[in-house]
Design a protein around this motif. Sequence first.
Motif, PDB file in Angstrom:
ATOM      1  N   ASN A  58       0.850  -1.194   0.000  1.00 19.81           N
ATOM      2  CA  ASN A  58       0.000   0.000   0.000  1.00 19.81           C
ATOM      3  C   ASN A  58       0.886   1.244   0.000  1.00 19.81           C
ATOM      4  N   SER A  63       0.119  -0.903   7.349  1.00 17.33           N
ATOM      5  CA  SER A  63      -1.201  -0.296   7.155  1.00 17.33           C
ATOM      6  C   SER A  63      -2.308  -1.339   7.055  1.00 17.33           C
ATOM      7  N   SER A  64      -1.962  -2.633   7.235  1.00 17.36           N
ATOM      8  CA  SER A  64      -3.016  -3.649   7.219  1.00 17.36           C
ATOM      9  C   SER A  64      -3.768  -3.615   8.542  1.00 17.36           C
ATOM     10  N   GLU A  71      -5.814  -6.323  -4.666  1.00 15.56           N
ATOM     11  CA  GLU A  71      -6.061  -6.002  -3.245  1.00 15.56           C
ATOM     12  C   GLU A  71      -7.251  -6.743  -2.652  1.00 15.56           C
ATOM     13  N   TYR A 130      12.968   6.838  10.486  1.00 16.15           N
ATOM     14  CA  TYR A 130      13.156   7.361  11.857  1.00 16.15           C
ATOM     15  C   TYR A 130      14.268   8.404  11.927  1.00 16.15           C
TER      16      TYR A 130
HETATM   17  N1  MGD Z   1       6.454   6.021   8.722  1.00 13.91           N
HETATM   18  C1  MGD Z   1       6.695   4.708   8.606  1.00 13.91           C
HETATM   19  N2  MGD Z   1       6.481   4.096   7.435  1.00 13.91           N
HETATM   20  C2  MGD Z   1       6.753   2.782   7.301  1.00 13.91           C
HETATM   21  C3  MGD Z   1       7.223   2.023   8.397  1.00 13.91           C
HETATM   22  C4  MGD Z   1       7.412   2.683   9.640  1.00 13.91           C
HETATM   23  O1  MGD Z   1       7.829   2.071  10.641  1.00 13.91           O
HETATM   24  N3  MGD Z   1       7.141   4.035   9.699  1.00 13.91           N
HETATM   25  N4  MGD Z   1       7.474   0.681   8.234  1.00 13.91           N
HETATM   26  C5  MGD Z   1       7.890   0.253   6.918  1.00 13.91           C
HETATM   27  C6  MGD Z   1       7.940  -1.212   6.858  1.00 13.91           C
HETATM   28  S1  MGD Z   1       8.908  -1.992   8.018  1.00 13.91           S
HETATM   29  C7  MGD Z   1       7.300  -1.927   5.947  1.00 13.91           C
HETATM   30  S2  MGD Z   1       7.570  -3.612   5.873  1.00 13.91           S
HETATM   31  C8  MGD Z   1       6.400  -1.275   4.980  1.00 13.91           C
HETATM   32  C9  MGD Z   1       5.172  -2.155   4.757  1.00 13.91           C
HETATM   33  O2  MGD Z   1       4.411  -1.723   3.769  1.00 13.91           O
HETATM   34  P1  MGD Z   1       3.475  -2.722   2.912  1.00 13.91           P
HETATM   35  O3  MGD Z   1       4.248  -3.923   2.514  1.00 13.91           O
HETATM   36  O4  MGD Z   1       2.825  -1.920   1.877  1.00 13.91           O
HETATM   37  O5  MGD Z   1       2.475  -3.306   4.010  1.00 13.91           O
HETATM   38  P2  MGD Z   1       0.972  -3.014   4.359  1.00 13.91           P
HETATM   39  O6  MGD Z   1       0.794  -1.590   4.676  1.00 13.91           O
HETATM   40  O7  MGD Z   1       0.624  -3.993   5.390  1.00 13.91           O
HETATM   41  O8  MGD Z   1       0.181  -3.310   3.007  1.00 13.91           O
HETATM   42  C10 MGD Z   1       0.084  -4.598   2.508  1.00 13.91           C
HETATM   43  C11 MGD Z   1      -1.149  -4.665   1.612  1.00 13.91           C
HETATM   44  O9  MGD Z   1      -1.162  -5.947   0.983  1.00 13.91           O
HETATM   45  C12 MGD Z   1      -2.494  -6.422   0.953  1.00 13.91           C
HETATM   46  N5  MGD Z   1      -2.445  -7.889   0.878  1.00 13.91           N
HETATM   47  C13 MGD Z   1      -2.270  -8.774   1.858  1.00 13.91           C
HETATM   48  N6  MGD Z   1      -2.296 -10.028   1.387  1.00 13.91           N
HETATM   49  C14 MGD Z   1      -2.493  -9.961   0.078  1.00 13.91           C
HETATM   50  C15 MGD Z   1      -2.626 -10.936  -0.970  1.00 13.91           C
HETATM   51  O10 MGD Z   1      -2.567 -12.147  -0.758  1.00 13.91           O
HETATM   52  N7  MGD Z   1      -2.811 -10.456  -2.229  1.00 13.91           N
HETATM   53  C16 MGD Z   1      -2.877  -9.125  -2.493  1.00 13.91           C
HETATM   54  N8  MGD Z   1      -3.006  -8.742  -3.752  1.00 13.91           N
HETATM   55  N9  MGD Z   1      -2.784  -8.193  -1.517  1.00 13.91           N
HETATM   56  C17 MGD Z   1      -2.593  -8.599  -0.260  1.00 13.91           C
HETATM   57  C18 MGD Z   1      -3.119  -5.908   2.223  1.00 13.91           C
HETATM   58  O11 MGD Z   1      -4.522  -5.826   2.105  1.00 13.91           O
HETATM   59  C19 MGD Z   1      -2.430  -4.553   2.403  1.00 13.91           C
HETATM   60  O12 MGD Z   1      -3.199  -3.485   1.910  1.00 13.91           O
HETATM   61  O13 MGD Z   1       5.974   0.003   5.474  1.00 13.91           O
HETATM   62  C20 MGD Z   1       7.043   0.837   5.779  1.00 13.91           C
HETATM   63  N10 MGD Z   1       6.557   2.167   6.099  1.00 13.91           N
END
Ligand code: MGD
Length: 686
Positions: free
Chosen positions: A394, A582-583, A420, A676
Amino acid sequence: MHLPINTNEPHSPVRGACPHDCPDTCALLTTVDNGRAIRVQGNPGHRHTDGALCTKVSRYPERTYHPERILTPLRRTGPKGSGRFEPVDWETALDEIAARLGAIAARDPEAILPYSYAGTMGLVQSEGMAARFFHRLGASLLDRTICATAGGEAMTHTLGGKIGMKVEHFAESRLILIWGSNSIASNLHFWRLAQQAKRNGARLVCIDPRRTETADKCHEHIALRPGTDAALALALMHELIVHDWLDHDYIARHTLGWPALRERALQWPPARAAGVCGVPVEQIERLARDWGTTAPAAIRVNYGVQRVRGGGNAVRAIACLPALTGAWRHRAGGVLLSSSGHFPVRRAALHRPDLLADRTPRTINMVTIGDDLLRETSPGFGPRIEALVVYNSNPVAVAPESAKVVRGFAREDLFTVVLEHFQTDTADYADLILPATTQLEHWDIHASYGHTDVLLNRPAIEPRGQARSNAAIFRALAARMGFDEPCFRDDDLTLCRTAFGDEVDFDLLLAQGFATLDLPEAPFAEGGFPTPSGKCEFFSERLARQGLDGLPDHLPNHEPAGTDPRHPLAMISPPARNFLNSSFVNVKSLRDIEGEPLLEIHASDAEPRGIQDGRMVRVFNARGEYRCKARVSERARPGVVNGLGIWWRKLGPDGTNVNELTSQRLTDLGRGPVFYDCLVEVAACP
Ligand SMILES: Nc1nc2c(c(=O)[nH]1)N[C@H]1C(S)=C(S)[C@@H](COP(=O)(O)OP(=O)(O)OC[C@H]3O[C@@H](n4cnc5c(=O)[nH]c(N)nc54)[C@H](O)[C@@H]3O)O[C@H]1N2
Ligand SMILES: Nc1nc2c(c(=O)[nH]1)N[C@H]1C(S)=C(S)[C@@H](COP(=O)(O)OP(=O)(O)OC[C@H]3O[C@@H](n4cnc5c(=O)[nH]c(N)nc54)[C@H](O)[C@@H]3O)O[C@H]1N2
Ligand SMILES: [Mo]
């Protein structure tokens, strides 16, 4: 309650695996009644899960049967970002996508970019079929850096891989440093082991700028400034040297570069580090004594330390500590960041890079998607990005510097497809949304980054509505595009078998749902690090050859506190306990627990700004502005505010989230994000 965990009989719960981006990779049991999943529990027969799940995943049925699940393909009817869509059938959606991608690929396939991360960690539904599709197409490659590459590279250049202690042995440690991790929130099953150790008399020390719920329950909390961990680690080395708490035999036989590291560490007396870290000198001296005189002693370092400019160096410095004291000699001593490097995943067989033939597409870093979507064609960059296919991520919510990410996604000339479960902030900008299955509806197979078991996920229910698995969607697209290699006909179960081949007993996985890798109990008791030298590399020749410092050092943040009078506060944005990145933000029962977006601020920073608890505040810097409620709290240290993440923008008070403020700059190693490492100012809203 008795659960028949080792049978496949009808009516018994279905064995699965939690798909989320979390070190715990739990074994699930789903109870199905009349075709409907009614309960998801932790498998008591799997020792790492031990029958317990986090609050989030125990609400899995609520997420799966959520009234807002996307159940048909959707085509955009309003302007990008408006969120207005109409249902279309699969044939229409696939034809349209194949035609658009085909036309772009005919000009230049590198103008197409996949964008994905770990929405599911499953080896099949993440890149199993997707990588084959994009390799065959010749699309741009994506550097999947948004989480873990700084620390991952640091481990590779120090220990030889993303490998370390077996997590279960932390239960026997006498001293555990929980370094840059809120285990209770983000690694619950590790916390259970730490508590077991605590009950047996172990001392727990938490090293974290924020007073987390984990810090509350440790014996000591060292609330250092963000981005100063390497200074702390070097001062610990200084003390190990001057008090001679070193294991000279281990250092001589199993490490590389000690004379040079020794010289560097001697430049870091605790008083110097105390000034940099903003913690009392006695605390550093006590920590050094604890580390130097307790055995077995272990470090659970996690990804929180590496989201700053010097994050790679910090993890390298921390990873040197167990070798200095010979902590590795004991199975309950050493360090663990990630266990993922222990798994014999057959990536080439799954992802088929051979389908690139002789093409070498450019690589786009997912962290800088904001800038890159706004770039024109140029010799250094290559073609303008014309199409994005987003799955398992996302980015509009999670990528840094949202203003640019949003501007990029809003480009009218960009063709965007999003696979999604829900209409996320990103899906709002799609031309077409394709409904994906959840973990309860598809097959998958999982490695883990927190333990060393392989897990198999069986589907428990039929796909809801017209949802298809990611792999099925990419298979169908491949067929539409005329890709006729036999690998595009592999079904999901075949892909599960391909992931580990003969390395893991698939019959055992089918029968019990998990299989334990056969690994040594104390991996480096006798050295044998999988580095080029076979030693723990304090000095890395490989880094030196890249023109980098071969030794770990303290690198100040890109945005060091005190350097910008207009933005005097450091902001970190760690995850909220009841969301997973964001899940789950749209799962009402979980959102109700989190309440609303909050900024934790210490009273000494709140008072001079006239900020009271519960007041709306503006958090801002040159990149943007974000409004949320202030929580005046001892959880924040003076000078540092905590913007808990990662809310959906559209569910926040002004349609923004913390990533309005974060920057697209990169870490020292691994080209990772610096979430951070971010200066802000906070003001009360009128
Ligand atoms: N400010 C700030 N930003 C950060 C972070 C932070 O600590 N602070 N952390 C960072 C980190 S560590 C990470 S890992 C990233 C994570 O960022 P993302 O990997 O984008 O993780 P999510 O926000 O959980 O979004 C995953 C999406 O995948 C969808 N999804 C789940 N399973 C499936 C599936 O089987 N098929 C499909 N098509 N979709 C699916 C879910 O509905 C969800 O909307 O964000 C980062 N962003
Ligand atoms: N409930 C829940 N669990 C999760 C996630 C989630 O969003 N919610 N996200 C998952 C993902 S994608 C990941 S990558 C892992 C992350 O797992 P961890 O890396 O363990 O992440 P956090 O629990 O965020 O812990 C990071 C901690 O680092 C602290 N920190 C911030 N800056 C610094 C610093 O400079 N130095 C030190 N020493 N500490 C610092 C933060 O205050 C925070 O408490 O967790 C996973 N598990
Ligand atoms: Mo992550």
